[in-house]
Design a protein around this motif. Structure first.
Motif, PDB file in Angstrom:
ATOM      1  N   ARG A 196       0.839  -1.192   0.000  1.00 54.82           N
ATOM      2  CA  ARG A 196       0.000   0.000   0.000  1.00 54.82           C
ATOM      3  C   ARG A 196       0.876   1.245   0.000  1.00 54.82           C
ATOM      4  O   ARG A 196       2.004   1.225   0.486  1.00 54.82           O
ATOM      5  N   THR A 197       0.344   2.320  -0.515  1.00 56.23           N
ATOM      6  CA  THR A 197       1.042   3.600  -0.503  1.00 56.23           C
ATOM      7  C   THR A 197       0.874   4.240   0.870  1.00 56.23           C
ATOM      8  O   THR A 197       0.043   3.800   1.682  1.00 56.23           O
ATOM      9  N   PRO A 198       1.637   5.302   1.169  1.00 55.91           N
ATOM     10  CA  PRO A 198       1.444   6.013   2.441  1.00 55.91           C
ATOM     11  C   PRO A 198       0.018   6.518   2.627  1.00 55.91           C
ATOM     12  O   PRO A 198      -0.448   6.668   3.758  1.00 55.91           O
ATOM     13  N   GLY A 199      -0.675   6.760   1.518  1.00 56.82           N
ATOM     14  CA  GLY A 199      -2.059   7.225   1.614  1.00 56.82           C
ATOM     15  C   GLY A 199      -3.068   6.103   1.683  1.00 56.82           C
ATOM     16  O   GLY A 199      -4.284   6.357   1.678  1.00 56.82           O
ATOM     17  N   GLY A 200      -2.599   4.858   1.726  1.00 57.27           N
ATOM     18  CA  GLY A 200      -3.509   3.729   1.896  1.00 57.27           C
ATOM     19  C   GLY A 200      -4.033   3.109   0.626  1.00 57.27           C
ATOM     20  O   GLY A 200      -4.932   2.267   0.665  1.00 57.27           O
ATOM     21  N   VAL A 201      -3.497   3.478  -0.526  1.00 58.46           N
ATOM     22  CA  VAL A 201      -3.957   2.904  -1.789  1.00 58.46           C
ATOM     23  C   VAL A 201      -3.253   1.573  -2.024  1.00 58.46           C
ATOM     24  O   VAL A 201      -2.021   1.503  -2.005  1.00 58.46           O
ATOM     25  N   VAL A 220      -4.343   1.872 -13.110  1.00 56.53           N
ATOM     26  CA  VAL A 220      -4.537   3.281 -12.768  1.00 56.53           C
ATOM     27  C   VAL A 220      -3.772   3.588 -11.493  1.00 56.53           C
ATOM     28  O   VAL A 220      -3.486   2.701 -10.695  1.00 56.53           O
ATOM     29  N   ALA A 221      -3.439   4.843 -11.314  1.00 59.51           N
ATOM     30  CA  ALA A 221      -2.806   5.298 -10.076  1.00 59.51           C
ATOM     31  C   ALA A 221      -3.890   5.851  -9.165  1.00 59.51           C
ATOM     32  O   ALA A 221      -4.781   6.574  -9.613  1.00 59.51           O
ATOM     33  N   GLY A 222      -3.823   5.524  -7.889  1.00 60.28           N
ATOM     34  CA  GLY A 222      -4.809   6.000  -6.933  1.00 60.28           C
ATOM     35  C   GLY A 222      -4.374   7.235  -6.179  1.00 60.28           C
ATOM     36  O   GLY A 222      -5.191   7.934  -5.586  1.00 60.28           O
ATOM     37  N   GLU A 223      -3.086   7.508  -6.204  1.00 60.93           N
ATOM     38  CA  GLU A 223      -2.556   8.738  -5.607  1.00 60.93           C
ATOM     39  C   GLU A 223      -1.145   8.974  -6.148  1.00 60.93           C
ATOM     40  O   GLU A 223      -0.568   8.127  -6.839  1.00 60.93           O
ATOM     41  N   GLU A 224      -0.612  10.129  -5.817  1.00 54.03           N
ATOM     42  CA  GLU A 224       0.690  10.557  -6.341  1.00 54.03           C
ATOM     43  C   GLU A 224       1.796   9.547  -6.055  1.00 54.03           C
ATOM     44  O   GLU A 224       2.622   9.237  -6.913  1.00 54.03           O
ATOM     45  N   SER A 225       1.829   8.989  -4.855  1.00 52.05           N
ATOM     46  CA  SER A 225       2.926   8.107  -4.461  1.00 52.05           C
ATOM     47  C   SER A 225       2.853   6.725  -5.091  1.00 52.05           C
ATOM     48  O   SER A 225       3.761   5.911  -4.908  1.00 52.05           O
ATOM     49  N   CYS A 226       1.784   6.432  -5.838  1.00 53.57           N
ATOM     50  CA  CYS A 226       1.715   5.138  -6.542  1.00 53.57           C
ATOM     51  C   CYS A 226       2.894   4.982  -7.495  1.00 53.57           C
ATOM     52  O   CYS A 226       3.400   3.870  -7.697  1.00 53.57           O
ATOM     53  N   TYR A 227       3.338   6.109  -8.081  1.00 54.80           N
ATOM     54  CA  TYR A 227       4.421   6.049  -9.064  1.00 54.80           C
ATOM     55  C   TYR A 227       5.782   5.804  -8.416  1.00 54.80           C
ATOM     56  O   TYR A 227       6.754   5.512  -9.112  1.00 54.80           O
ATOM     57  N   PHE A 279      -4.684  15.081  -2.144  1.00 55.40           N
ATOM     58  CA  PHE A 279      -5.886  14.271  -2.240  1.00 55.40           C
ATOM     59  C   PHE A 279      -5.573  13.018  -3.055  1.00 55.40           C
ATOM     60  O   PHE A 279      -4.696  13.032  -3.917  1.00 55.40           O
ATOM     61  N   ARG A 280      -6.307  11.966  -2.783  1.00 51.14           N
ATOM     62  CA  ARG A 280      -6.158  10.786  -3.616  1.00 51.14           C
ATOM     63  C   ARG A 280      -6.873  10.999  -4.945  1.00 51.14           C
ATOM     64  O   ARG A 280      -7.795  11.817  -5.039  1.00 51.14           O
ATOM     65  N   MET A 281      -6.445  10.267  -5.963  1.00 52.22           N
ATOM     66  CA  MET A 281      -7.047  10.405  -7.283  1.00 52.22           C
ATOM     67  C   MET A 281      -8.368   9.646  -7.356  1.00 52.22           C
ATOM     68  O   MET A 281      -8.735   8.895  -6.451  1.00 52.22           O
ATOM     69  N   GLU A 282      -9.052   9.809  -8.465  1.00 53.98           N
ATOM     70  CA  GLU A 282     -10.409   9.271  -8.615  1.00 53.98           C
ATOM     71  C   GLU A 282     -10.569   7.792  -8.261  1.00 53.98           C
ATOM     72  O   GLU A 282     -11.523   7.427  -7.581  1.00 53.98           O
ATOM     73  N   PRO A 283      -9.694   6.891  -8.701  1.00 47.97           N
ATOM     74  CA  PRO A 283      -9.916   5.475  -8.410  1.00 47.97           C
ATOM     75  C   PRO A 283      -9.923   5.140  -6.920  1.00 47.97           C
ATOM     76  O   PRO A 283     -10.447   4.102  -6.519  1.00 47.97           O
ATOM     77  N   ALA A 284      -9.329   5.999  -6.087  1.00 48.04           N
ATOM     78  CA  ALA A 284      -9.245   5.704  -4.650  1.00 48.04           C
ATOM     79  C   ALA A 284      -9.854   6.803  -3.792  1.00 48.04           C
ATOM     80  O   ALA A 284      -9.799   6.748  -2.565  1.00 48.04           O
ATOM     81  N   CYS A 285     -10.450   7.804  -4.414  1.00 47.99           N
ATOM     82  CA  CYS A 285     -10.956   8.970  -3.694  1.00 47.99           C
ATOM     83  C   CYS A 285     -12.286   8.652  -2.999  1.00 47.99           C
ATOM     84  O   CYS A 285     -13.212   8.138  -3.621  1.00 47.99           O
ATOM     85  N   SER A 286     -12.378   8.964  -1.725  1.00 48.22           N
ATOM     86  CA  SER A 286     -13.623   8.735  -0.987  1.00 48.22           C
ATOM     87  C   SER A 286     -14.612   9.863  -1.279  1.00 48.22           C
ATOM     88  O   SER A 286     -14.242  10.914  -1.826  1.00 48.22           O
ATOM     89  N   MET A 287     -15.851   9.652  -0.889  1.00 47.09           N
ATOM     90  CA  MET A 287     -16.862  10.687  -1.086  1.00 47.09           C
ATOM     91  C   MET A 287     -16.488  11.967  -0.336  1.00 47.09           C
ATOM     92  O   MET A 287     -16.635  13.078  -0.850  1.00 47.09           O
ATOM     93  N   ASP A 288     -15.986  11.829   0.892  1.00 48.40           N
ATOM     94  CA  ASP A 288     -15.592  13.006   1.667  1.00 48.40           C
ATOM     95  C   ASP A 288     -14.482  13.776   0.955  1.00 48.40           C
ATOM     96  O   ASP A 288     -14.481  15.014   0.936  1.00 48.40           O
TER      97      ASP A 288
END
Length: 331
Positions: free
Chosen positions: A215-220, A244-251, A311-320
């Protein structure tokens, strides 16, 4: 920036996006052309576009009507590569390429012919038609809200939020796929998956074994990044990305995986290079695509995407998170 916000960007990959194909400029630019004589010569048309570095496809206006005649059909003309090319070079490549396509169409209209194997060097815009680029212009770029009609802030109806919260893929849950956020211990059979991601995992199963519970530091999770590889087999004639990438640190966290995808999707990009962004619109070639009175150009378009850092990207972004992004953007 006054609100402390910035876009996801790094000096190596440029603007960071959900899909690895959009890395770099995170921008698509193109023109809609009617070039019936040239496009009717399918093989020659394909060779010409390839030599000019252009991607072409039938405009969506006529995709549903495959019986449309070549004269009625419109073509979208764009460039496929965004990583390693600046925004300005991307725009100019489309402009110069369209100029050449229209030039060839004009030659065919007058009864001339051409050899698609000759190659088609594009003349610099600065020497065409005596044009010059005014880089010293002091004209200010207008604000976006001055260009968009009805841009006043409006309350969104509560029903809109209810509909979105009920939509598949929107919310805080992982869904039915890998509910624990981990890939199966044994790598699934990707023999019927036609994507770059599937190719990468088939050729080097160690990547899957190494990252399957990461998982990434953001939990993706890695599972979320390759979800589309599992669920969308695709078609053997159409090679999709499949990840797809779920947040910046996925890369960075999943760099073994994403670097392999980037190498295949952007084969001309040197991994040791730094992506260069250039946003000065005054460097865009100012020569018209077609001469006055011609009717080959039916439109031009630019699609640009950006992701807010933090913020996390669309594939992992919560409603909040989605609501917070929206609140930030409308301020």
């Amino acid at each position: 920036q006054p609100l402390g916000c910035s876009f996801m960007h790094n000096s190596h990959l440029g603007f960071l996006t959900t899909c690895p194909s959009n890395l770099g400029t995170a921008m698509q630019v193109g023109a809609t052309l009617r070039i019936p004589l040239l496009s009717s010569r399918a093989t020659a048309f394909k060779q010409v576009c390839k030599s000019l570095g252009l991607s072409t496809w039938i405009s969506t206006q006529h995709q549903a009507d495959l019986e449309a005649t070549s004269h009625e059909r419109l073509w979208e003309v764009s460039v496929g590569s965004r990583l390693g090319h600046s925004e300005i070079s991307q725009v100019n490549k489309v402009l110069d390429g369209c100029r050449k396509l229209i030039e060839l169409e004009t030659r065919l209209e007058s009864g001339e012919d051409f050899n698609p194997n000759d190659g088609f060097p594009v003349s610099p815009a600065s020497v065409m038609a005596g044009a010059s680029l005014d880089k010293k212009s002091n004209e200010k770029i207008p604000r976006l809200d001055a260009l968009v009609a009805n841009s006043d802030q409006r309350e969104r109806p509560e029903e809109a939020f209810e509909e979105e919260s009920a939509g598949a893929g929107i919310g805080n849950d992982e869904g039915d796929y890998c509910p624990e956020g981990e890939c199966p211990e044994n790598m699934p059979d990707f023999s019927r998956s036609f994507s770059i991601a599937a190719d990468v995992l088939r050729e080097d199963p160690k990547i899957y074994a190494k990252l399957r519970i990461s998982r990434t530091p953001g939990g993706v999770s890695f599972a979320r990044c390759i979800k589309t590889c599992f669920e969308n087999g695709g078609h053997p004639m159409i090679k999709t990305i499949g990840a797809v990438a779920g947040e910046e640190s996925c890369y960075t966290t999943f760099c073994d995986f994403f670097d392999a995808i980037i190498k295949r999707r952007h084969p001309n990009f040197d991994a040791g290079r730094w992506h260069q962004n250039e946003l000065d619109w005054r460097s865009v070639n100012s020569v018209p695509i077609e001469s006055h009175g011609q009717n080959s150009v039916h439109g031009v378009w630019v699609h640009c995407c950006r992701n807010l850092r933090g913020f996390r990207m669309e594939p992992a972004c919560s409603m909040d998170e989605r609501l917070e992004v929206e609140t930030t953007l409308v301020q």
